[in-house]
Design a protein around this motif. Structure first.
Motif, mmCIF file in Angstrom:
data_model
loop_
_atom_site.group_PDB
_atom_site.id
_atom_site.type_symbol
_atom_site.label_atom_id
_atom_site.label_comp_id
_atom_site.label_asym_id
_atom_site.label_seq_id
_atom_site.Cartn_x
_atom_site.Cartn_y
_atom_site.Cartn_z
ATOM 1 N N LEU A 61 -18.160 -2.966 33.299
ATOM 2 C CA LEU A 61 -17.826 -2.851 31.883
ATOM 3 C C LEU A 61 -18.411 -1.571 31.294
ATOM 4 C CD1 LEU A 61 -16.487 -4.354 29.465
ATOM 5 C CD2 LEU A 61 -18.742 -5.346 29.002
ATOM 6 N N CYS A 62 -19.635 -1.240 31.692
ATOM 7 C CA CYS A 62 -20.259 0.001 31.211
ATOM 8 C C CYS A 62 -19.490 1.219 31.710
ATOM 9 C CB CYS A 62 -21.717 0.071 31.665
ATOM 10 S SG CYS A 62 -22.794 -1.160 30.900
ATOM 11 N N PRO A 139 -10.644 -6.808 22.189
ATOM 12 C CA PRO A 139 -11.785 -7.705 22.354
ATOM 13 C C PRO A 139 -12.967 -7.245 21.525
ATOM 14 C CG PRO A 139 -11.560 -6.288 24.262
ATOM 15 C CD PRO A 139 -10.373 -6.017 23.378
ATOM 16 N N GLY A 140 -13.632 -8.182 20.860
ATOM 17 C CA GLY A 140 -14.818 -7.873 20.091
ATOM 18 C C GLY A 140 -16.020 -8.573 20.674
ATOM 19 N N ARG A 141 -16.973 -8.931 19.841
ATOM 20 C CA ARG A 141 -18.172 -9.578 20.335
ATOM 21 C C ARG A 141 -17.878 -10.937 20.944
ATOM 22 N NH1 ARG A 141 -23.562 -8.969 19.672
ATOM 23 N NH2 ARG A 141 -23.251 -7.165 18.323
ATOM 24 N N GLU A 142 -16.772 -11.553 20.510
ATOM 25 C CA GLU A 142 -16.449 -12.880 21.027
ATOM 26 C C GLU A 142 -15.583 -12.775 22.275
ATOM 27 O OE1 GLU A 142 -15.877 -11.965 17.898
ATOM 28 O OE2 GLU A 142 -17.552 -12.953 16.874
ATOM 29 N N ASP A 176 -19.564 -4.771 22.805
ATOM 30 C CA ASP A 176 -19.251 -5.599 23.973
ATOM 31 C C ASP A 176 -20.315 -5.449 25.054
ATOM 32 O OD1 ASP A 176 -16.885 -6.466 22.812
ATOM 33 O OD2 ASP A 176 -15.771 -4.731 23.569
ATOM 34 N N LEU A 177 -20.817 -4.242 25.230
ATOM 35 C CA LEU A 177 -21.869 -4.017 26.227
ATOM 36 C C LEU A 177 -23.118 -4.804 25.853
ATOM 37 C CD1 LEU A 177 -21.571 -0.170 26.884
ATOM 38 C CD2 LEU A 177 -20.222 -2.047 27.821
ATOM 39 N N ARG A 178 -23.476 -4.748 24.586
ATOM 40 C CA ARG A 178 -24.665 -5.480 24.147
ATOM 41 C C ARG A 178 -24.452 -6.997 24.277
ATOM 42 N NH1 ARG A 178 -29.377 -5.473 22.119
ATOM 43 N NH2 ARG A 178 -30.041 -6.975 20.524
#
Length: 367
Positions: A61-62, A139-142, A176-178
């Motif tokens: 993902l990173c 896509p967001g935090r969810e 998203d990474l966090r």
């Protein structure tokens, strides 16, 4: 039939390493799917493997984030500035090394880039393409959690809903990474978490401080110590048993136990019948029927003892789960199992012939 891994595997005259299995460079029965089943059903520590896979996916993902960030910077940079230091810096830190490889320079540069705030706020892929903000599919935090590895492998071959394909179409954000890093921390590492794994307290403290501290890191390098510890634990405690179970045998414990029960019952039944026929002074021709129960008994006892069914192995099959057989595609494993099967069959025939001869040719005496 022309699988891409097979030509490379034909040149490997040894068992694969754990890293090769985790990197999906092996085929059945020493593939990642078999190792997952072994960790789940026999080792009872599949959470460690899931942690390793989730950290590897976090690294991917990173990489995708940095790759899309680089692309957005190039698109937003005037033609005359495409060779600027800024573009060169991002390009050099794109992190294209193989996942999980220790000491990979590209992965270290990827983590160094993500730790810096330089360009991460203003030049996210979403900021460069404002239309993506209003797209409900972005896509967001969810973001949904990583799909189960078992679910992926048990789907039909035509199923295209895999994380790899979805990740290539999605545009990850810094959030998203966090969220991915926090999910790993809260799912596997914190005491009392849903799928807690045991790691040294010093490693846990460092990871927790890096994620929850003022730096709020989300780069993959923050999990390196925990990932290496888990890798060494699996390599030391689980992988030797996996090689013995799948590389030197082709049966699962449930099947071995069933074979042992059938073998012992058949053996005691055959011995009891043999003594009856001897003390009734039955003819040797009648006692020849003892061949059947003794052969079944000794064969099943041998297959339990050696964790190997020689007939199935010579046919090229290995047992994944109870009564679920699959082709042996790893060339070195097939060669090893064929050699062990022939030796086991020779030993089985020798013992079977000796036991049957003892009860068939011994003189009868009617009591």
């Amino acid at each position: 039939m022309s699988e891409s891994p097979l030509p490379a595997e034909l040149n490997r005259n040894r068992f694969p390493t754990l890293f090769e299995v985790l990197s999906r460079k092996t085929v059945a029965p020493l593939d990642l799917f078999s190792f997952y089943i072994y960790m789940r059903d026999q080792q009872r520590s599949v959470d460690y493997l899931d942690f390793w896979l989730d950290v590897s996916q976090h690294l991917q993902l990173c990489r995708l984030y940095v790759r899309r960030l680089h692309r957005s910077v190039i698109e937003d940079t005037p033609e005359m500035e495409k060779n600027s230091k800024r573009s060169s810096y991002i390009l050099d830190n794109a992190g294209e090394g193989p996942s999980g490889e220790k000491g990979n320079v590209s992965d270290q540069r990827l983590s160094a880039f993500l730790r810096s705030d330089h360009g991460s706020r203003q030049h996210s892929p979403q900021n460069s393409h404002g239309s993506n903000h209003s797209n409900p599919s972005t896509p967001g935090r969810e973001r949904p959690p990583r799909a189960s590895f078992m679910t992926l492998d048990t789907n039909s071959p035509g199923d295209s809903s895999s994380p790899g394909q979805n990740s290539s179409d999605a545009v990850p954000r810094r959030e998203d990474l966090r969220a991915s890093a926090e999910k790993i921390l809260y799912t596997y590492l914190l005491p009392g978490s849903e799928r807690e794994i045991i790691i040294p307290q010093s490693i846990l403290h460092d990871v927790q401080e890096a994620i929850e501290g003022p730096d709020q890191r989300s780069d993959p390098e923050l999990f390196d110590a925990a990932k290496d510890y888990v890798f060494q634990a699996m390599e030391r405690d689980a992988f030797p048993g996996f090689l013995q179970s799948k590389g030197l045998g082709n049966l699962v414990p449930q099947s071995m136990m069933i074979r042992l029960i059938i073998g012992l019952i058949s053996f005691f039944g055959a011995a009891w019948t043999a003594f009856i026929l001897i003390f009734l002074d039955k003819s040797r021709a009648t006692r020849c029927w003892l061949l059947l129960p003794f052969t079944v008994a000794i064969y099943f006892i041998f297959t339990h003892q050696y964790m190997l069914d020689p007939i199935l192995a010579l046919l090229g099959y290995s047992e994944y789960t109870l009564m679920d057989f699959n082709r042996i595609r790893e060339p070195f494993v097939r060669k090893t199992l064929n050699a062990r099967s022939l030796t086991l069959l020779a030993l089985f025939l020798l013992v079977d012939a000796a036991v049957c001869s003892l009860f068939i040719f011994v003189p009868g005496k009617r009591l």
